[in-house]
Motif scaffolding. Structure first.
Motif, PDB file in Angstrom:
ATOM      1  N   GLN A   1      29.249 -41.302  30.758  1.00  0.00           N
ATOM      2  CA  GLN A   1      28.731 -41.986  29.577  1.00  0.00           C
ATOM      3  C   GLN A   1      28.267 -40.920  28.602  1.00  0.00           C
ATOM      4  O   GLN A   1      27.703 -39.892  29.010  1.00  0.00           O
ATOM      5  CB  GLN A   1      27.543 -42.865  29.983  1.00  0.00           C
ATOM      6  CG  GLN A   1      26.739 -43.464  28.855  1.00  0.00           C
ATOM      7  CD  GLN A   1      27.137 -44.882  28.515  1.00  0.00           C
ATOM      8  OE1 GLN A   1      28.177 -45.359  28.971  1.00  0.00           O
ATOM      9  NE2 GLN A   1      26.328 -45.562  27.741  1.00  0.00           N
ATOM     10  N   ARG A   2      28.482 -41.139  27.316  1.00  0.00           N
ATOM     11  CA  ARG A   2      27.878 -40.262  26.308  1.00  0.00           C
ATOM     12  C   ARG A   2      26.427 -40.716  26.156  1.00  0.00           C
ATOM     13  O   ARG A   2      26.152 -41.776  25.586  1.00  0.00           O
ATOM     14  CB  ARG A   2      28.618 -40.367  24.982  1.00  0.00           C
ATOM     15  CG  ARG A   2      30.069 -39.959  25.053  1.00  0.00           C
ATOM     16  CD  ARG A   2      30.727 -40.000  23.682  1.00  0.00           C
ATOM     17  NE  ARG A   2      30.386 -38.819  22.889  1.00  0.00           N
ATOM     18  CZ  ARG A   2      30.788 -38.627  21.627  1.00  0.00           C
ATOM     19  NH1 ARG A   2      31.516 -39.546  21.017  1.00  0.00           N
ATOM     20  NH2 ARG A   2      30.435 -37.534  20.968  1.00  0.00           N
ATOM     21  N   ILE A   3      25.480 -39.928  26.673  1.00  0.00           N
ATOM     22  CA  ILE A   3      24.077 -40.354  26.682  1.00  0.00           C
ATOM     23  C   ILE A   3      23.360 -40.020  25.381  1.00  0.00           C
ATOM     24  O   ILE A   3      22.181 -40.330  25.219  1.00  0.00           O
ATOM     25  CB  ILE A   3      23.310 -39.781  27.882  1.00  0.00           C
ATOM     26  CG1 ILE A   3      23.228 -38.252  27.820  1.00  0.00           C
ATOM     27  CG2 ILE A   3      23.945 -40.251  29.190  1.00  0.00           C
ATOM     28  CD1 ILE A   3      22.271 -37.653  28.841  1.00  0.00           C
ATOM     29  N   ALA A   4      24.076 -39.398  24.445  1.00  0.00           N
ATOM     30  CA  ALA A   4      23.581 -39.209  23.079  1.00  0.00           C
ATOM     31  C   ALA A   4      22.185 -38.579  23.068  1.00  0.00           C
ATOM     32  O   ALA A   4      21.971 -37.527  23.661  1.00  0.00           O
ATOM     33  CB  ALA A   4      23.626 -40.530  22.317  1.00  0.00           C
ATOM     34  N   SER A   5      21.215 -39.233  22.434  1.00  0.00           N
ATOM     35  CA  SER A   5      19.921 -38.587  22.184  1.00  0.00           C
ATOM     36  C   SER A   5      19.071 -38.368  23.424  1.00  0.00           C
ATOM     37  O   SER A   5      18.079 -37.636  23.356  1.00  0.00           O
ATOM     38  CB  SER A   5      19.131 -39.390  21.155  1.00  0.00           C
ATOM     39  OG  SER A   5      19.688 -39.220  19.864  1.00  0.00           O
ATOM     40  N   ILE A   6      19.436 -38.954  24.557  1.00  0.00           N
ATOM     41  CA  ILE A   6      18.744 -38.584  25.798  1.00  0.00           C
ATOM     42  C   ILE A   6      18.930 -37.091  26.055  1.00  0.00           C
ATOM     43  O   ILE A   6      18.106 -36.450  26.711  1.00  0.00           O
ATOM     44  CB  ILE A   6      19.250 -39.428  26.977  1.00  0.00           C
ATOM     45  CG1 ILE A   6      18.970 -40.914  26.732  1.00  0.00           C
ATOM     46  CG2 ILE A   6      18.601 -39.006  28.292  1.00  0.00           C
ATOM     47  CD1 ILE A   6      19.564 -41.844  27.777  1.00  0.00           C
ATOM     48  N   SER A   7      20.014 -36.527  25.493  1.00  0.00           N
ATOM     49  CA  SER A   7      20.254 -35.084  25.587  1.00  0.00           C
ATOM     50  C   SER A   7      19.047 -34.282  25.131  1.00  0.00           C
ATOM     51  O   SER A   7      18.789 -33.170  25.630  1.00  0.00           O
ATOM     52  CB  SER A   7      21.460 -34.694  24.731  1.00  0.00           C
ATOM     53  OG  SER A   7      22.592 -35.483  24.998  1.00  0.00           O
ATOM     54  N   LYS A   8      18.307 -34.807  24.156  1.00  0.00           N
ATOM     55  CA  LYS A   8      17.183 -34.061  23.592  1.00  0.00           C
ATOM     56  C   LYS A   8      16.136 -33.726  24.644  1.00  0.00           C
ATOM     57  O   LYS A   8      15.448 -32.707  24.536  1.00  0.00           O
ATOM     58  CB  LYS A   8      16.552 -34.866  22.448  1.00  0.00           C
ATOM     59  CG  LYS A   8      17.447 -35.030  21.214  1.00  0.00           C
ATOM     60  CD  LYS A   8      16.761 -35.844  20.136  1.00  0.00           C
ATOM     61  CE  LYS A   8      17.548 -35.871  18.825  1.00  0.00           C
ATOM     62  NZ  LYS A   8      18.768 -36.681  18.906  1.00  0.00           N
ATOM     63  N   THR A   9      15.990 -34.573  25.657  1.00  0.00           N
ATOM     64  CA  THR A   9      14.995 -34.270  26.694  1.00  0.00           C
ATOM     65  C   THR A   9      15.402 -33.043  27.496  1.00  0.00           C
ATOM     66  O   THR A   9      14.540 -32.282  27.956  1.00  0.00           O
ATOM     67  CB  THR A   9      14.794 -35.474  27.628  1.00  0.00           C
ATOM     68  OG1 THR A   9      15.983 -35.723  28.396  1.00  0.00           O
ATOM     69  CG2 THR A   9      14.431 -36.724  26.849  1.00  0.00           C
ATOM     70  N   THR A  10      16.715 -32.831  27.680  1.00  0.00           N
ATOM     71  CA  THR A  10      17.152 -31.651  28.431  1.00  0.00           C
ATOM     72  C   THR A  10      16.931 -30.389  27.601  1.00  0.00           C
ATOM     73  O   THR A  10      16.590 -29.329  28.148  1.00  0.00           O
ATOM     74  CB  THR A  10      18.631 -31.778  28.841  1.00  0.00           C
ATOM     75  OG1 THR A  10      19.482 -31.747  27.700  1.00  0.00           O
ATOM     76  CG2 THR A  10      18.863 -33.088  29.592  1.00  0.00           C
ATOM     77  N   LEU A  11      17.114 -30.488  26.266  1.00  0.00           N
ATOM     78  CA  LEU A  11      16.788 -29.351  25.411  1.00  0.00           C
ATOM     79  C   LEU A  11      15.296 -29.054  25.457  1.00  0.00           C
ATOM     80  O   LEU A  11      14.882 -27.882  25.471  1.00  0.00           O
ATOM     81  CB  LEU A  11      17.207 -29.619  23.966  1.00  0.00           C
ATOM     82  CG  LEU A  11      18.597 -29.145  23.559  1.00  0.00           C
ATOM     83  CD1 LEU A  11      19.668 -30.045  24.172  1.00  0.00           C
ATOM     84  CD2 LEU A  11      18.737 -29.094  22.049  1.00  0.00           C
TER      85      LEU A  11
END
Length: 486
Positions: free
Chosen positions: A59-69
């Motif tokens: 799935q493209r998790i989009a802005s959840i990515s920001k938590t990994t950054l």
């Protein structure tokens, strides 16, 4: 006592939502007692090819990515490479900033309080989403992508405005400090240590990626797709409702939302977050990341360091949502007091996903029901002085873009001894009743937003209502001179 969600109710709710909203596919996962414990999927990963959706589909998790950054950059802070007070101008000296940027610091980017708006500059407002989901070479230096600079529209730390471009800057800072591309840093710092084998920031189509869809069942749906510039593979639905979306990578380094993952990997991630982020950062650092750093009113939502924070039904929650143009919506909701988490993946982009899909699933997970408002009247001062038109108080189009888009202005009017609210656009465009929330808190009102009940705080100037503060962290102010729209 261990919290155990009713997974049968969760599955039943999922099936009801599949039917009600004609979802192509829906996958859910739950962490229980701190460990991945349940996952299930319904519908199709690819409607035309008749490929059933599974939890293991990407799935493209989009802005959840920001938590990994956020975890990556706070790990660098733990190692002494920078701090929350590090000036962005010093870290990125080749990026031009316009406006009051001297005090722009790392903490402002992490909390969306840097004064950066939905577009880099006012001249980009006509093509906002081209610089979010738009073709760009990931190898192009960020300074070239931002050749016209970035406008800091308000003094950093004075206003919350969701800022994808702030996270592109964070991704660039990570890459420069680590000396490697951002995808490689996230792989080494986050995904590999946590055992997330099917997660990456490569942001390219993958054989296991579910197909994304959009819907245009009404003329209004179609106008919205056109307005947002959402690209489709075809104007013909693969069933009666779902239009196949076109994969368009996220702009720049992908830091705003380029990660792909699966339900099992996201359960692994959520479990690690329940255990202090699996050692990626210090315990005290992670506690700070999941505590509110921007929360004008404790009764409303807030923002930590890359994590959204809230207390639905009295349960502490941190996490994030994600919406990828082309056809994916996702939710990561972690409930530390319950030692539990909920993951939602839908291979459909819906503008009302957060109000239509997430609340019923959250209620089912927590074993709650949407509360009935108390049978108490609204404070008479509010009924007498609240009616009127409410609008944004300042001319700041970059940081107000989302609010201008929906709801725009709102009209509060007296009705049947109470109050109604009507927005120019969005969930209240047909009008919705405002109700009292708690007789002990007369300034707190409730309003329905789809399947969700949201809180609204009434602001006063002396004895008269002067504004409304909404759960989505924006204020609208009453303008006695403004006239209602048709």
């Amino acid at each position: 006592m261990t919290f155990r969600p009713d997974t049968a109710r969760l599955a039943e709710t999922a099936q009801q939502l599949m039917e009600k909203y004609h979802l192509p596919g829906l996958a859910l996962g739950a962490v229980i007692a701190g460990e991945p414990a349940w996952q299930e999927a319904w519908g199709w990963a690819d409607i035309a090819a008749k490929v059933p959706l599974t939890p293991g589909h990407r799935q493209r998790i989009a802005s959840i990515s920001k938590t990994t950054l956020g975890l990556n950059i706070m790990a660098l802070a733990d190692e002494g490479h920078l701090s929350l007070d590090s000036r962005i101008g010093d870290l990125l000296p080749d990026i031009t900033f316009h406006g009051p940027a001297d005090d722009l610091a790392l903490r402002h980017l992490l909390t969306h309080t840097g004064g950066i708006g939905e577009a880099p500059n006012a001249g980009d407002l006509g093509k906002v989403f081209d610089k979010l989901f738009g073709e760009s070479d990931p190898d192009t230096p960020l300074a070239e992508l931002y050749a016209d600079g970035i406008t800091i529209e308000v003094e950093p730390g004075t206003k919350w405005a969701y800022a994808n471009h702030g996270y592109l800057l964070l991704g660039e800072i990570i890459s420069r400090l680590e000396g490697v591309p951002l995808p490689e840093s996230l792989q080494r710092r986050v995904f590999e240590p946590l055992g997330m084998r099917d997660t990456d920031l490569n942001d390219v189509p993958h054989p296991d990626l579910s197909r994304g869809y959009s819907q245009a069942d009404t003329p209004a749906d179609r106008r919205l797709l056109d307005l947002l510039g959402i690209q489709l593979e075809s104007d013909e639905p693969e069933d009666e409702h779902n239009l196949p979306g076109k994969y368009v990578r996220t702009w720049g380094n992908g830091g705003a939302g380029g990660v792909q993952s699966t339900v099992p990997d996201m359960l692994t991630y959520a479990s690690a977050l329940l255990h202090g982020a699996g050692g990626i950062v210090r315990p005290e650092t992670f506690a700070a990341m999941t505590s509110p750093h921007w929360q004008p009113d404790q009764r409303l939502n807030g923002w930590g360091l890359s994590f959204a924070v809230a207390r639905p039904y009295g349960h502490r929650r941190f996490g994030h949502g994600g919406a990828a143009f082309g056809g994916w919506n996702s939710t990561l909701a972690v409930f530390p007091d319950l030692d539990a988490a909920l993951v939602i993946h839908v291979n459909l982009w819906r503008n009302d996903y957060d109000s239509a899909i997430v609340p019923p699933l959250t209620q089912a997970f927590l074993g709650e029901r949407d509360p009935e408002p108390p049978d108490v009247p609204i404070d008479q001062r509010i009924i007498d002085t609240a009616p009127g038109v409410y609008e944004l108080a300042s001319n700041t189009p970059l940081t107000d873009f989302r609010t201008r888009f929906t709801p725009g202005r709102v009209l509060v009017s007296a009705a049947n001894g109470g109050l109604m609210i009507r927005g120019q656009r969005g969930p209240w465009s047909e009008g919705a009743p405002l109700t009292a929330a708690d007789p002990a808190q007369p300034d707190l009102l409730l309003v329905k937003n789809g399947a969700a009940t949201e809180r609204v705080v009434v602001l006063f100037d002396g004895a008269e209502v002067s504004g409304l503060r909404f759960q989505a962290l924006f204020d609208l102010h009453r303008n006695p001179a403004a006239q209602p729209w048709p």
